[in-house]
Design a protein around this motif. Structure first.
Motif, mmCIF file in Angstrom:
data_model
loop_
_atom_site.group_PDB
_atom_site.id
_atom_site.type_symbol
_atom_site.label_atom_id
_atom_site.label_comp_id
_atom_site.label_asym_id
_atom_site.label_seq_id
_atom_site.Cartn_x
_atom_site.Cartn_y
_atom_site.Cartn_z
ATOM 1 N N ILE A 1 0.870 -1.179 0.000
ATOM 2 C CA ILE A 1 0.000 0.000 0.000
ATOM 3 C C ILE A 1 0.908 1.230 0.000
ATOM 4 N N LEU A 2 0.680 2.135 -0.914
ATOM 5 C CA LEU A 2 1.457 3.377 -0.994
ATOM 6 C C LEU A 2 0.474 4.538 -1.054
ATOM 7 N N ARG A 3 0.522 5.406 -0.065
ATOM 8 C CA ARG A 3 -0.419 6.520 -0.021
ATOM 9 C C ARG A 3 0.243 7.747 0.584
ATOM 10 N N SER A 4 -0.311 8.902 0.258
ATOM 11 C CA SER A 4 0.227 10.160 0.778
ATOM 12 C C SER A 4 -0.915 11.061 1.224
ATOM 13 N N THR A 5 -0.616 11.923 2.173
ATOM 14 C CA THR A 5 -1.609 12.878 2.689
ATOM 15 C C THR A 5 -0.939 14.223 2.931
ATOM 16 N N ARG A 6 -1.753 15.271 2.925
ATOM 17 C CA ARG A 6 -1.253 16.597 3.254
ATOM 18 C C ARG A 6 -2.179 17.259 4.265
ATOM 19 N N GLU A 7 -1.592 17.769 5.310
ATOM 20 C CA GLU A 7 -2.339 18.494 6.332
ATOM 21 C C GLU A 7 -1.637 19.833 6.575
ATOM 22 N N LYS A 8 -2.167 20.858 5.940
ATOM 23 C CA LYS A 8 -1.633 22.220 6.070
ATOM 24 C C LYS A 8 -0.141 22.267 5.742
ATOM 25 N N GLN A 9 0.723 22.257 6.763
ATOM 26 C CA GLN A 9 2.158 22.414 6.539
ATOM 27 C C GLN A 9 2.937 21.101 6.591
ATOM 28 N N LEU A 10 2.233 19.997 6.485
ATOM 29 C CA LEU A 10 2.910 18.700 6.596
ATOM 30 C C LEU A 10 2.454 17.773 5.474
ATOM 31 N N PHE A 11 3.434 17.226 4.746
ATOM 32 C CA PHE A 11 3.156 16.245 3.709
ATOM 33 C C PHE A 11 3.737 14.912 4.135
ATOM 34 N N SER A 12 2.921 13.839 4.110
ATOM 35 C CA SER A 12 3.350 12.523 4.593
ATOM 36 C C SER A 12 3.104 11.457 3.541
ATOM 37 N N THR A 13 4.016 10.491 3.520
ATOM 38 C CA THR A 13 3.875 9.349 2.628
ATOM 39 C C THR A 13 4.083 8.070 3.436
ATOM 40 N N GLU A 14 3.217 7.094 3.199
ATOM 41 C CA GLU A 14 3.294 5.822 3.919
ATOM 42 C C GLU A 14 3.392 4.682 2.919
ATOM 43 N N LEU A 15 4.316 3.757 3.202
ATOM 44 C CA LEU A 15 4.486 2.554 2.380
ATOM 45 C C LEU A 15 4.406 1.349 3.295
ATOM 46 N N ILE A 16 3.429 0.469 3.036
ATOM 47 C CA ILE A 16 3.267 -0.764 3.807
ATOM 48 C C ILE A 16 3.508 -1.935 2.860
#
Length: 357
Positions: free
Chosen positions: A339-354
């Motif tokens: 699973i590869l997904r990314s999110t953005r919350e205001k001043q933070l960009f995150s990516t997760e790889l499971i």
């Protein structure tokens, strides 16, 4: 291996004695029909005549089998798919049986090898019995060739798929290495004028990183090896960025028994270093959850800037080859297991790889 050889030997034996058995069965059915319907004793008459007839029946079956096998081999080698004109195919077989069977009967009878007591009626009986049986035998041969052809096609297709996957993977690797080397050389270029000591240290780090990339990409590596590489890569990247940058990494220690294909996390870390802004903070986490690996990387961005990575990984890869190649590699190495997904919350960009190993 021994079982496979035994089965192969049995199949060859069946192919060798099959026509003989079919010839014996066909001849005995003919004798049943011609003798018992006339209320004669089964196998009545001279032994020599019946032995000749049995041998001739076997020889005819072997000859027709050889002819049909060669014809089927040519037929299926020319056609990409299974031939669909069945009527024409069986009409040719019927013609072949008639023009082989009847002249052989006629000649051998004239030579005195066999006896056709009722003349035309016996010719009709021979054709009425041998033609259906031989066409049935052709059907068996045809099905065998079809099954072998389909099996060979499946093996060929699987080999093509395997070759394509290997080629694609090699292409991705060849694209990835120059990309990393280009960025690394830029880092060293900007350091040369500042300090020769720092440049030497960077060259040492670069040498170790490239050695890992070149010699460890073909097979799985232990998670300890991959973490050592990531730690060196992070340290190398930190040298070329502002001193305001804060990098926090959390790598778990319990990786015993887990191995992974290398260089799957590095593109995500590289992406974080490339787009970090604002407070200049990067957080990296690598955890084990049973047989799963959970990797997360986040970087700060400017709130008023529309980041081109703010919606999804699918859109993020459009702007660079690194993440595009990562997804292709994951599809090849771990199909339906990641699973590869990314999110953005205001001043933070995150990516997760499971990855499910």
């Amino acid at each position: 291996m021994l079982i496979a050889r035994t089965l192969y030997a049995k199949v060859n034996l069946i192919h060798q004695v099959g026509p003989a058995l079919w010839g014996i069965v066909s001849f005995n059915i003919l004798r049943i029909v011609t003798d018992l319907t006339k209320k004669d004793e089964f196998w009545s008459g001279g032994i020599r005549i019946h032995a000749n007839g049995l041998i001739i029946s076997i020889v005819i079956c072997y000859f027709i089998t050889l002819m049909w096998k060669n014809g089927l081999k040519k037929l299926f080698s020319r056609a990409k798919d299974i031939p669909t004109n069945i009527f024409k195919e069986y009409s040719v077989c019927l013609f072949q049986v008639i023009v082989i069977l009847n002249p052989v009967i006629f000649i051998t009878e004239r030579l005195g090898w066999i006896y056709m007591g009722d003349g035309v009626i016996d010719y009709i009986l021979v054709n009425a019995i041998y033609i259906p049986l031989l066409l049935l035998y052709y059907t068996l041969l045809r099905n065998e060739v079809i099954n072998k052809s389909l099996a060979d096609s499946r093996v060929h297709i699987e080999q093509i798929k395997a070759d394509k996957l290997y080629t694609d993977l090699q292409l991705l690797r060849s694209q990835y290495h120059p990309h990393f080397l280009f960025n690394a050389l830029n880092t060293i270029y900007f350091q040369v004028d500042e300090s020769n000591t720092m440049a030497k240290r960077s060259l040492e780090q670069l040498s170790e990183l490239l050695r890992y990339q070149i010699y460890n990409v073909n097979d799985k590596v232990s998670m300890d090896q991959e973490i050592t590489y990531l730690t060196s890569y992070i340290a190398f990247q930190q040298q070329r960025l502002t001193e305001r940058l804060t990098v926090h990494s959390n790598f778990h220690d319990e990786w015993e028994g887990l191995a992974i294909f290398p260089l799957l996390f590095q593109p995500l870390i590289e992406n974080a270093f490339k787009y970090v802004r604002g407070q200049y903070k990067i957080d990296i986490s690598l955890k084990r959850q049973g047989e799963k690996i959970n990797f997360t990387v986040s970087n700060t961005v400017l709130e008023h800037t529309i980041n081109k990575h703010d919606s999804s990984i699918g859109e993020a890869v459009k702007s660079g080859s690194g993440l595009t190649n990562l997804i292709k590699r994951l599809d090849l190495l771990y199909p339906d297991q990641y699973i590869l997904r990314s999110t953005r919350e205001k001043q933070l960009f995150s990516t997760e790889l499971i990855i499910n190993l």
